[in-house]
Design a protein around this motif. Structure first.
Motif, short mmCIF file in Angstrom:
data_model
loop_
_atom_site.label_atom_id
_atom_site.label_comp_id
_atom_site.label_asym_id
_atom_site.label_seq_id
_atom_site.Cartn_x
_atom_site.Cartn_y
_atom_site.Cartn_z
N LEU A 1 47.08 32.50 30.05
CA LEU A 1 47.23 33.76 29.32
C LEU A 1 47.38 34.94 30.30
CD1 LEU A 1 47.23 34.22 26.25
CD2 LEU A 1 44.83 34.89 26.44
N SER A 2 46.59 34.90 31.36
CA SER A 2 46.65 35.96 32.39
C SER A 2 48.02 35.98 33.04
CB SER A 2 45.58 35.73 33.46
OG SER A 2 44.30 35.70 32.86
N GLU A 3 48.55 34.78 33.32
CA GLU A 3 49.88 34.71 33.93
C GLU A 3 50.95 35.26 32.96
OE1 GLU A 3 50.96 30.79 35.32
OE2 GLU A 3 53.05 31.41 35.61
N THR A 4 50.80 34.90 31.70
CA THR A 4 51.79 35.32 30.70
C THR A 4 51.82 36.84 30.54
OG1 THR A 4 51.41 33.25 29.55
CG2 THR A 4 52.52 34.97 28.30
N PHE A 5 50.64 37.45 30.50
CA PHE A 5 50.56 38.91 30.26
C PHE A 5 50.40 39.70 31.55
CE2 PHE A 5 49.86 37.18 26.09
CZ PHE A 5 50.54 38.06 25.28
N ASP A 6 50.41 39.00 32.69
CA ASP A 6 50.37 39.63 34.00
C ASP A 6 49.16 40.56 34.17
OD1 ASP A 6 51.31 39.98 36.54
OD2 ASP A 6 52.62 41.67 36.03
N MET A 7 48.03 40.10 33.67
CA MET A 7 46.77 40.82 33.92
C MET A 7 45.61 39.83 33.77
SD MET A 7 46.24 43.13 30.46
CE MET A 7 45.14 44.22 31.30
N LYS A 8 44.50 40.14 34.39
CA LYS A 8 43.37 39.20 34.32
C LYS A 8 42.72 39.28 32.95
CE LYS A 8 42.29 38.76 39.16
NZ LYS A 8 41.47 39.18 40.28
N LEU A 9 42.75 38.18 32.25
CA LEU A 9 42.23 38.14 30.88
C LEU A 9 41.13 37.09 30.75
CD1 LEU A 9 45.68 38.31 29.05
CD2 LEU A 9 43.96 40.12 29.09
N LEU B 1 39.19 34.66 27.91
CA LEU B 1 39.53 34.05 26.62
C LEU B 1 38.28 33.43 26.03
CD1 LEU B 1 41.85 33.02 24.69
CD2 LEU B 1 41.84 30.94 26.07
N GLN B 2 38.03 33.71 24.76
CA GLN B 2 36.91 33.07 24.07
C GLN B 2 37.40 32.31 22.85
OE1 GLN B 2 34.68 36.62 23.71
NE2 GLN B 2 34.25 36.47 25.90
N THR B 3 36.69 31.25 22.54
CA THR B 3 37.05 30.41 21.39
C THR B 3 35.85 30.31 20.47
OG1 THR B 3 38.29 29.07 22.95
CG2 THR B 3 38.00 28.16 20.77
N ARG B 4 36.07 30.52 19.18
CA ARG B 4 34.98 30.32 18.23
C ARG B 4 35.53 29.87 16.89
NH1 ARG B 4 31.11 35.11 17.94
NH2 ARG B 4 31.15 35.27 15.70
N ASP B 5 34.98 28.80 16.37
CA ASP B 5 35.39 28.27 15.06
C ASP B 5 36.90 28.08 14.95
OD1 ASP B 5 32.72 28.39 14.37
OD2 ASP B 5 32.91 30.38 13.49
N GLY B 6 37.51 27.61 16.03
CA GLY B 6 38.95 27.34 16.01
C GLY B 6 39.81 28.58 16.16
N ARG B 7 39.17 29.74 16.40
CA ARG B 7 39.92 30.98 16.61
C ARG B 7 39.79 31.41 18.07
NH1 ARG B 7 40.54 34.23 12.07
NH2 ARG B 7 41.73 35.62 13.44
N TYR B 8 40.69 32.28 18.50
CA TYR B 8 40.73 32.71 19.90
C TYR B 8 40.64 34.22 20.00
CZ TYR B 8 42.37 27.96 20.28
OH TYR B 8 42.46 26.59 20.18
N PHE B 9 40.01 34.68 21.08
CA PHE B 9 39.84 36.11 21.31
C PHE B 9 40.07 36.37 22.79
CE2 PHE B 9 37.15 34.42 18.02
CZ PHE B 9 37.46 35.23 16.93
N ALA B 10 40.88 37.40 23.08
CA ALA B 10 41.18 37.69 24.50
C ALA B 10 40.92 39.16 24.79
CB ALA B 10 42.64 37.36 24.79
N HIS B 11 40.50 39.45 26.02
CA HIS B 11 40.35 40.84 26.44
C HIS B 11 40.45 40.90 27.96
CE1 HIS B 11 36.23 40.04 27.78
NE2 HIS B 11 36.15 39.29 26.70
N ALA B 12 40.71 42.10 28.47
CA ALA B 12 40.83 42.26 29.92
C ALA B 12 39.51 41.90 30.59
CB ALA B 12 41.22 43.69 30.25
N LYS B 13 39.62 41.26 31.74
CA LYS B 13 38.44 40.81 32.47
C LYS B 13 37.74 42.02 33.11
CE LYS B 13 37.58 36.62 35.01
NZ LYS B 13 38.26 35.40 35.38
N ASN B 14 36.41 42.07 32.99
CA ASN B 14 35.66 43.13 33.68
C ASN B 14 35.44 42.67 35.11
OD1 ASN B 14 35.36 44.60 31.28
ND2 ASN B 14 33.67 43.25 30.68
N SER B 15 36.13 43.30 36.06
CA SER B 15 35.95 42.80 37.44
C SER B 15 35.20 43.81 38.29
CB SER B 15 37.30 42.48 38.05
OG SER B 15 38.16 43.57 37.89
#
Ligand SMILES: Nc1ncnc2c1ncn2[C@@H]1O[C@H](COP(=O)(O)OP(=O)(O)OP(=O)(O)O)[C@@H](O)[C@H]1O
Ligand SMILES: [Mg+2]
Length: 277
Positions: free
Chosen positions: A253-261, A263-277
């Protein structure tokens, strides 16, 4: 000299269950390369998500799958027909599509029920075609399945963005297609509307009798739970494609959107946000 391994016949030609089969397709417009050496196979029982940033080539890829566009080079088979070798008019009725381009072409004064029923003739804007009661029953059922049955008598132009999306999804299903293509079906929907639509799409995807389905989105949050496969697209190239469980990773996902992301998974759903570095 080492032998160069040639692609085998099975990678070049579609298998018996293949609904979309693209081999090294490229789409060029002037100096721009919109799709670059894309290989992709969709089988009848698969439900795919195409995910990528703005301008990645998702809609272009969907236009090829809809037999609306020929690749500049490479081989494309849709529903067993080689694009370029058959009349596209033959396979188009077997493909249900909902897209922004279609949404913009619906006459504002068209009645919602007619927007759905007229898919039977592949026309937009009902004129003098004749439909029977069964057609109207089916159109009403599909509006019901998409949660917009009360809007059947309204003019399309009076609908909200989210309501239009649902009506077009119902229209896409009207012909009982073998291939269903949905370009950003949840864009413009509020949170409740999005969740409701995703649940309906998940129910549809779970039905073994439902058509092979491809859904385009920008957001991992919009992947319905019952969808099985994912193609990540960036600048016209496939980053990865395959079963969601194997392809949807924070790295891909990070490669696709060209930013560090993250990814979380819960109950078959996905959630993405920018990585806190
Ligand atoms: N006729 C054309 N000539 C040159 N470039 C084009 C042409 N048509 C489309 N493009 C470009 O091709 C790229 C891919 O467009 P496409 O609509 O497939 O992207 P997309 O992934 O669907 O984007 P979005 O998420 O914004 O809908 C874009 O950069 C677009 O500007
Ligand atoms: Mg697009």
């Amino acid at each position: 000299m080492a032998a160069v391994s040639a692609p085998t016949a099975t990678t070049i030609l579609p298998g018996p269950d293949s609904v979309i089969h693209l081999f090294d397709i490229t789409v060029r417009r002037g100096p721009s390369v919109l799709l670059d050496a894309v290989r992709w196979n969709v089988d009848a029982d698969q439900r795919w998500v195409i995910l990528g940033p703005n301008g990645a080539g998702k809609t272009t890829l969907l236009q090829i799958a809809a037999a609306q566009l020929h690749p500049t080079s490479g081989r494309a088979h849709v529903l067993g027909a080689r694009l370029g070798a058959v009349s596209l008019a033959e396979i188009r009725p077997l493909i249900g599509i909902s897209s922004a381009a279609l949404a913009n072409r619906v006459p504002p004064m068209e009645k919602v029920l007619d927007v759905v029923v007229s898919a039977g003739y592949g026309v937009l804007g009902r004129w003098r075609e004749r439909y029977d009661e069964l057609d109207f029953d089916r159109a009403n059922e599909l509006l019901e399945a998409m949660g917009v049955a009360p809007l059947a008598a309204r003019h399309y132009g009076t609908l909200s963005e989210g309501e239009r999306k649902r009506v077009l999804a119902a229209r896409a299903l009207m012909t009982d297609p073998e291939l269903l293509l949905l370009d950003e079906p949840a864009a413009g929907l509020d949170l409740g509307g999005r969740e409701d639509l995703l649940r309906r799409l998940s129910t549809l995807a779970d039905d073994p009798a439902a058509p092979a389905t491809v859904l385009v989105t920008h957001h991992v949050e919009e992947i319905p739970t019952a969808f099985t496969h994912l193609l990540l697209l960036r600048q016209g190239r496939v980053v990865t494609a395959g079963p969601i469980s194997q392809t949807l990773t924070a790295d891909a996902l990070s490669e696709t959107f060209d930013m560090k992301l993250d990814l979380q998974t819960r109950d078959g759903r996905y959630f993405a946000h920018a990585k806190n570095s």
